[in-house]
Design a protein around this motif. Structure first.
Motif, PDB file in Angstrom:
ATOM      1  N   CYS A  61       6.102  10.652   1.754  1.00 63.41           N
ATOM      2  CA  CYS A  61       6.421  10.219   0.473  1.00 63.41           C
ATOM      3  C   CYS A  61       7.285  10.875  -0.198  1.00 63.41           C
ATOM      4  N   LYS A 119      -1.555   7.958  -4.454  1.00 61.97           N
ATOM      5  CA  LYS A 119      -2.517   7.549  -5.103  1.00 61.97           C
ATOM      6  C   LYS A 119      -2.530   6.065  -5.641  1.00 61.97           C
ATOM      7  N   GLY A 120      -1.523   5.572  -5.332  1.00 66.11           N
ATOM      8  CA  GLY A 120      -1.275   4.104  -5.784  1.00 66.11           C
ATOM      9  C   GLY A 120      -1.549   3.792  -7.213  1.00 66.11           C
ATOM     10  N   GLU A 121      -0.931   4.661  -8.049  1.00 67.36           N
ATOM     11  CA  GLU A 121      -0.711   4.571  -9.478  1.00 67.36           C
ATOM     12  C   GLU A 121       0.577   3.709  -9.842  1.00 67.36           C
ATOM     13  N   GLU A 171       6.296   1.283  -5.862  1.00 68.02           N
ATOM     14  CA  GLU A 171       5.294   0.669  -5.523  1.00 68.02           C
ATOM     15  C   GLU A 171       5.146  -0.261  -4.080  1.00 68.02           C
ATOM     16  N   PHE A 202       2.762   4.060  -0.609  1.00 60.86           N
ATOM     17  CA  PHE A 202       2.270   3.681  -1.805  1.00 60.86           C
ATOM     18  C   PHE A 202       0.875   3.438  -1.654  1.00 60.86           C
ATOM     19  N   GLY A 203      -0.031   4.399  -2.224  1.00 62.85           N
ATOM     20  CA  GLY A 203      -1.643   4.219  -2.153  1.00 62.85           C
ATOM     21  C   GLY A 203      -2.143   4.736  -0.915  1.00 62.85           C
ATOM     22  N   LYS A 260      -5.306   7.744  -1.105  1.00 67.38           N
ATOM     23  CA  LYS A 260      -6.597   7.691  -1.919  1.00 67.38           C
ATOM     24  C   LYS A 260      -7.724   8.212  -1.560  1.00 67.38           C
TER      25      LYS A 260
END
Length: 607
Positions: free
Chosen positions: A422, A440-442, A453, A458-459, A462
């Motif tokens: 990331c 965390k996919g925020e 995103e 992305f995500g 979690k």
């Protein structure tokens, strides 16, 4: 006490042996002393207890003239001057503690060439009157002690230090020596630039203090944890640091009610009380000083056996400097740090609520993350600590809590790969908060602004909480897989070392959530006082300490100014029976041999 007079053919080793009582230099000392004695400029980085003072004191006695030592604290000046006078060296200080008549007497001695060393505060040195006085004096060298005070990013910035370039401009032919025990890479570079030492040599000793055992624990029951620790250090001198004045007062009172000699020290106490408590700490045995960080800089007491932090310090530099006040004599000592979530919150709030420029805040955030990485690492504490100062320790030290009692870990390879990927995919341009948002996919405004995103990372994170990801970030920084641009924007960057992790060629062990440790003392938490090879010598050692204390009290000086514990241990073990044999003991120079030799020989003869 007869003054030392350097012979015309005196060399550094002659001075070392006859004045200080040491047979040989340690580490880089010989090279530094010879370089400065020959007129060279230098930056010296050497750990507390490594012998920095000798690096300017010996050249001061070899070169003609008076050495001017710039020192930021009265306590440090007073301690150094007392110790040098015991050796027969003509030393003095100029600061606000002197009456006007005393100050004029010192100034006359400087003008007449009657001083070997003169300690002066930077504020006094920068006055027109003092600079004019220096113009008419013969100056051997300038020594700038605690040189890290020049750094605006450091933990003890003093603006007057930045004006010390005037020494180079006004006295270009006089060698300058900047010394510090606490400076990371950026601070070292800033010292060189700000003091115009670009042409000088850099002498970088190891930052390692192998005699100090490092222990870092989560706060479970701080009062019980402290009590258990101090029980293992009964009758030993030490320092307990607290974040607030109120906590200092409360802790000192609790320790006193438990029968310990504990004294409070903080800036809110009046000057007389602070001076009285500091004097007792220096001159009495087994005193525990409970203090804010207002106490300690410049304290030269060699037999501090432990340092405790009941709250997080502000940075690794501060932690290193404060723990370095233990074991200056090289004997086993211990450092304990207790930390909790509330400490982290307070420090974050302190950084964010300050009116400092954003650039300064980014630096402070990076320093805080590095400190927390040290707290949370599952690997050798000493390796992480030294890595911060750009020094590699090839093998685990075996003398820290994580080496002696390894924490519970888990295979964090996959989590590390996700985080490193990331960081890479976001361009190594963002801090931990943004990278964690992506993991965390925020889909917040900043993530959407940069189109993150749409990234494959992305995500994908979690399965860990935000706090857990922050702990993973700090651990990967501590391991050297990530670095934080503390001089820039606090962005995370990849290191060469992380490639093996990303390829799957290297596993990463991460520390799991810490479990509170019991407050009881384990076998690895022994007392750290002097240990003689033959227990039968203990009785003689105690008698020698009693004589030393008697002599020190008669003169109104700290016992270690007479002899260090290491010297008394050698006397107890070797039992010299003549003045000649006594003079061969490390730490006994000619002046002390003449003054105290017969008394100590008499005690040794009695057995």
């Amino acid at each position: 006490m007869p003054a030392f007079e350097a012979a015309p053919d005196s060399d550094p080793l002659h001075v070392l042996r006859h004045v200080f009582g040491y047979e040989a230099f340690r580490g880089h000392q010989k090279e530094i002393v010879e370089h400065v004695a020959a007129g060279g400029d230098a930056l010296v980085l050497m750990p507390t207890g490594g012998g920095k003072s000798l690096c300017y004191q010996v050249p001061a006695l070899v070169r003609p003239g008076t050495a001017i030592v710039v020192s930021p604290l009265i306590a440090l000046m007073h301690d150094q001057v007392q110790a040098l006078r015991q050796l027969g060296v003509k030393a003095a200080m100029l600061n606000s503690s002197l009456a006007p008549g005393e100050a004029r007497q010192v100034e006359r001695a400087l003008a007449m060439g009657d001083l070997d060393l003169l300690y002066v505060a930077p504020e006094r040195l920068l006055t027109d009157s003092f600079l004019t006085l220096l113009d008419g004096a013969r100056i051997a060298l300038f020594a700038i002690d605690e040189a890290h005070c020049v750094s605006q990013w450091g933990h003890d910035f003093r603006p007057e230090y930045r004006q010390l370039t005037i020494l180079h401009e006004r006295f270009p032919g006089v060698p300058r020596l900047a010394l510090t025990a606490t400076a990371d890479g950026p601070t070292r570079r800033e010292i060189m630039e700000r003091l115009a030492l670009d042409e000088g040599r850099v002498f970088l000793s190891s930052f390692d203090r192998p005699n100090i055992r490092y222990r870092i624990e989560p706060k479970a029951n701080p009062r019980a944890q402290l009590r258990a620790f101090l029980d293992a250090h009964a009758d030993e001198a030490g320092i307990v640091y607290c974040m607030s004045r109120a906590k200092v007062e409360a802790t000192a009172e609790i320790l006193s009610t438990e029968g310990r000699t504990a004294l409070p020290y903080h800036a809110g106490l009046d000057a007389d009380t602070r001076a009285r408590h500091q004097d007792r700490f220096l001159k009495e045995e087994g005193v525990v000083m409970v203090a804010t960080v207002a106490f300690g800089m410049g304290i030269d007491k060699p037999d501090v056996r432990f340092v405790v932090h009941l709250d997080l310090p502000k940075s690794i530099e501060a932690y290193y400097q404060e723990t370095g006040r233990a074991g200056r004599d090289g004997l086993p000592s211990e450092a304990l740090l207790l930390y909790g979530v509330e400490d982290v919150a307070k420090l974050i709030q302190f950084v964010e609520s300050s009116d400092s420029p954003e650039a300064r805040k980014r630096v402070e955030r990076g320093k805080l993350d590095a400190l927390l990485g040290l707290c949370e690492t599952a690997s050798c504490r000493r390796q992480v600590l030294l890595k911060y100062f750009e020094e590699d320790l090839p093998e685990p030290c075996g003398n820290c809590d994580t080496c002696l009692s390894p924490p519970r870990t888990f295979d964090g390879t996959e989590a590390a790969q996700k985080l490193l990927s990331c960081v890479y995919r976001t361009g190594e341009r963002f801090g931990a908060g943004h990278v964690i948002d992506v993991l965390k996919g925020e889909a917040n405004e900043k993530v959407l602004k940069f189109g993150h995103e749409k990234l494959s990372t992305f995500g994908i994170g979690k399965d860990f909480s935000r706090d857990e990801w922050r702990a993973i970030v700090r651990q990967l920084v501590a391991m050297g897989h990530l670095w934080v641009d503390v001089e820039g924007h606090g962005s995370l960057g990849l290191t060469e070392k992380c490639r093996a992790v990303l390829r799957g060629a290297e596993k990463v062990e991460l520390k799991a959530e810490a479990r509170p440790r019991p407050a009881r003392v384990t076998g690895s938490s022994r007392g750290a006082g002097p240990v003689l090879s033959d227990p039968a010598d203990e009785a003689l050692f105690r008698k020698l300490k009693a004589l030393r204390l008697e002599i020190a009290r008669a003169q109104g000086v700290p016992p270690y100014v007479i002899f260090h514990d290491t010297t008394l241990m050698a006397l107890a073990e070797l039992k010299p029976d003549s003045m000649k044999a006594l003079g061969m003991i490390s730490g006994i120079g000619e002046a002390k041999l003449t003054r105290y030799g017969s008394q100590f020989l008499a005690v040794i003869a009695e057995g």
